[in-house]
Design a protein around this motif. Structure first.
Motif, PDB file in Angstrom:
ATOM      1  N   PHE A  51      -6.349   0.193   1.611  1.00  0.00           N
ATOM      2  CA  PHE A  51      -6.892   0.423   0.271  1.00  0.00           C
ATOM      3  C   PHE A  51      -6.018  -0.128  -0.853  1.00  0.00           C
ATOM      4  O   PHE A  51      -6.314   0.096  -2.021  1.00  0.00           O
ATOM      5  CB  PHE A  51      -7.230   1.909   0.045  1.00  0.00           C
ATOM      6  N   LYS A  52      -4.960  -0.865  -0.537  1.00  0.00           N
ATOM      7  CA  LYS A  52      -4.114  -1.469  -1.571  1.00  0.00           C
ATOM      8  C   LYS A  52      -4.912  -2.478  -2.395  1.00  0.00           C
ATOM      9  O   LYS A  52      -4.957  -2.391  -3.622  1.00  0.00           O
ATOM     10  CB  LYS A  52      -2.891  -2.132  -0.939  1.00  0.00           C
ATOM     11  N   THR A  53      -5.528  -3.438  -1.734  1.00  0.00           N
ATOM     12  CA  THR A  53      -6.317  -4.455  -2.425  1.00  0.00           C
ATOM     13  C   THR A  53      -7.578  -3.841  -3.020  1.00  0.00           C
ATOM     14  O   THR A  53      -7.947  -4.158  -4.154  1.00  0.00           O
ATOM     15  CB  THR A  53      -6.706  -5.593  -1.448  1.00  0.00           C
ATOM     16  N   TYR A  57      -8.474  -3.992  -7.001  1.00  0.00           N
ATOM     17  CA  TYR A  57      -9.707  -4.582  -7.523  1.00  0.00           C
ATOM     18  C   TYR A  57     -10.588  -3.540  -8.210  1.00  0.00           C
ATOM     19  O   TYR A  57     -11.224  -3.835  -9.222  1.00  0.00           O
ATOM     20  CB  TYR A  57     -10.485  -5.281  -6.409  1.00  0.00           C
ATOM     21  N   THR A  58     -10.639  -2.338  -7.670  1.00  0.00           N
ATOM     22  CA  THR A  58     -11.429  -1.279  -8.305  1.00  0.00           C
ATOM     23  C   THR A  58     -10.869  -0.948  -9.687  1.00  0.00           C
ATOM     24  O   THR A  58     -11.626  -0.811 -10.656  1.00  0.00           O
ATOM     25  CB  THR A  58     -11.458  -0.018  -7.418  1.00  0.00           C
ATOM     26  N   ASN A  59      -9.550  -0.823  -9.771  1.00  0.00           N
ATOM     27  CA  ASN A  59      -8.917  -0.573 -11.070  1.00  0.00           C
ATOM     28  C   ASN A  59      -9.203  -1.716 -12.042  1.00  0.00           C
ATOM     29  O   ASN A  59      -9.462  -1.479 -13.230  1.00  0.00           O
ATOM     30  CB  ASN A  59      -7.408  -0.372 -10.916  1.00  0.00           C
ATOM     31  N   ALA A  60      -9.144  -2.954 -11.567  1.00  0.00           N
ATOM     32  CA  ALA A  60      -9.400  -4.114 -12.423  1.00  0.00           C
ATOM     33  C   ALA A  60     -10.826  -4.102 -12.964  1.00  0.00           C
ATOM     34  O   ALA A  60     -11.066  -4.520 -14.100  1.00  0.00           O
ATOM     35  CB  ALA A  60      -9.135  -5.400 -11.648  1.00  0.00           C
ATOM     36  N   ILE A  61     -11.761  -3.631 -12.155  1.00  0.00           N
ATOM     37  CA  ILE A  61     -13.148  -3.548 -12.616  1.00  0.00           C
ATOM     38  C   ILE A  61     -13.262  -2.571 -13.779  1.00  0.00           C
ATOM     39  O   ILE A  61     -13.933  -2.839 -14.770  1.00  0.00           O
ATOM     40  CB  ILE A  61     -14.094  -3.131 -11.454  1.00  0.00           C
ATOM     41  N   PHE A  62     -12.570  -1.440 -13.670  1.00  0.00           N
ATOM     42  CA  PHE A  62     -12.683  -0.409 -14.708  1.00  0.00           C
ATOM     43  C   PHE A  62     -11.813  -0.658 -15.930  1.00  0.00           C
ATOM     44  O   PHE A  62     -12.179  -0.264 -17.034  1.00  0.00           O
ATOM     45  CB  PHE A  62     -12.396   0.980 -14.114  1.00  0.00           C
ATOM     46  N   ASN A  63     -10.659  -1.312 -15.762  1.00  0.00           N
ATOM     47  CA  ASN A  63      -9.791  -1.513 -16.935  1.00  0.00           C
ATOM     48  C   ASN A  63      -9.839  -2.937 -17.473  1.00  0.00           C
ATOM     49  O   ASN A  63      -9.185  -3.242 -18.465  1.00  0.00           O
ATOM     50  CB  ASN A  63      -8.352  -1.087 -16.638  1.00  0.00           C
ATOM     51  N   ASN A  67     -10.424 -11.163 -14.464  1.00  0.00           N
ATOM     52  CA  ASN A  67     -11.770 -11.698 -14.528  1.00  0.00           C
ATOM     53  C   ASN A  67     -12.641 -10.925 -13.541  1.00  0.00           C
ATOM     54  O   ASN A  67     -12.318 -10.831 -12.362  1.00  0.00           O
ATOM     55  CB  ASN A  67     -11.710 -13.189 -14.170  1.00  0.00           C
ATOM     56  N   MET A  68     -13.758 -10.392 -14.005  1.00  0.00           N
ATOM     57  CA  MET A  68     -14.622  -9.532 -13.184  1.00  0.00           C
ATOM     58  C   MET A  68     -15.144 -10.225 -11.935  1.00  0.00           C
ATOM     59  O   MET A  68     -15.443  -9.570 -10.944  1.00  0.00           O
ATOM     60  CB  MET A  68     -15.802  -9.028 -14.018  1.00  0.00           C
ATOM     61  N   ASP A  69     -15.265 -11.556 -11.985  1.00  0.00           N
ATOM     62  CA  ASP A  69     -15.755 -12.285 -10.816  1.00  0.00           C
ATOM     63  C   ASP A  69     -14.855 -12.073  -9.605  1.00  0.00           C
ATOM     64  O   ASP A  69     -15.343 -11.976  -8.472  1.00  0.00           O
ATOM     65  CB  ASP A  69     -15.832 -13.788 -11.099  1.00  0.00           C
ATOM     66  N   ILE A  70     -13.548 -12.016  -9.814  1.00  0.00           N
ATOM     67  CA  ILE A  70     -12.601 -11.932  -8.704  1.00  0.00           C
ATOM     68  C   ILE A  70     -12.772 -10.634  -7.913  1.00  0.00           C
ATOM     69  O   ILE A  70     -12.993 -10.675  -6.707  1.00  0.00           O
ATOM     70  CB  ILE A  70     -11.149 -12.132  -9.196  1.00  0.00           C
ATOM     71  N   PRO A  71     -12.671  -9.460  -8.554  1.00  0.00           N
ATOM     72  CA  PRO A  71     -12.823  -8.238  -7.751  1.00  0.00           C
ATOM     73  C   PRO A  71     -14.226  -8.040  -7.188  1.00  0.00           C
ATOM     74  O   PRO A  71     -14.377  -7.591  -6.048  1.00  0.00           O
ATOM     75  CB  PRO A  71     -12.449  -7.115  -8.716  1.00  0.00           C
ATOM     76  N   ILE A  72     -15.234  -8.397  -7.936  1.00  0.00           N
ATOM     77  CA  ILE A  72     -16.599  -8.199  -7.457  1.00  0.00           C
ATOM     78  C   ILE A  72     -16.885  -9.111  -6.271  1.00  0.00           C
ATOM     79  O   ILE A  72     -17.420  -8.668  -5.252  1.00  0.00           O
ATOM     80  CB  ILE A  72     -17.631  -8.387  -8.596  1.00  0.00           C
TER      81      ILE A  72
END
Length: 167
Positions: A51-53, A57-63, A67-72
């Protein structure tokens, strides 16, 4: 109709496997690491912390920190990439018509894929990719086991042994 479904499933499996090989093993990934030893590459490109990555990515989506494309693309892509396996494997290999058999097979398959990616320097060994890929396959298996899918196949398979099993 039974033959048509089998042909469609067979052809779509071939295209899916081709796309999977291209996504997982072909492309330009790995060339920038050519000057590293394999051990250095393994150390620098492995994530064994569950769950590290995913949490990054989940944190990046919310904060909005990347760039949203990367985590999604990473999260959804890894989830969706092996979803068809949860359908194809039990369709073509009747012994994998139970979640336990499919899970064990997918764990072995995904481990082999992650190791090959690592050794060939075509990717990394990321336990989070492994988790998302396995979850995707199990979601596909859940779709496969849905009553309307099974009824459709039972109707189209006529007197096959699969159709005679109780659901």
């Amino acid at each position: 109709m039974k033959k048509i479904i089998k042909i469609v499933f067979s052809l779509s499996l071939v295209f899916y496997l081709f796309a999977l090989v291209v996504l997982l093993f072909l492309g330009t990934r790995g060339y920038i690491w050519a000057d590293m030893t394999l051990i250095e590459y393994i150390k620098s490109s492995s994530n064994l912390i569950p769950f590290k990555t995913i949490s990054t990515y989940t944190n990046a989506i919310f904060n909005g920190s990347m760039n949203m494309d990367i985590p999604i693309k990473n999260l959804a892509g890894n989830l969706i990439m092996f979803l068809p396996m949860g359908i194809y494997l039990p369709y073509f290999i009747k012994r994998l018509n139970k979640a336990s058999g499919l899970s064990i097979t997918m764990i072995i398959l995904l481990f082999v894929i992650e190791v090959i990616q690592l050794v060939t320097r075509r990717g990394s060994f990321d336990i989070d990719d492994f988790i998302l890929n396995l979850l995707g396959a199990l979601i596909g298996f859940g779709l496969w086991k849905m009553k309307f899918v099974q009824k459709l196949l039972k109707y189209n398979r006529g007197n096959s042994s699969f159709a005679n099993k109780r659901m």
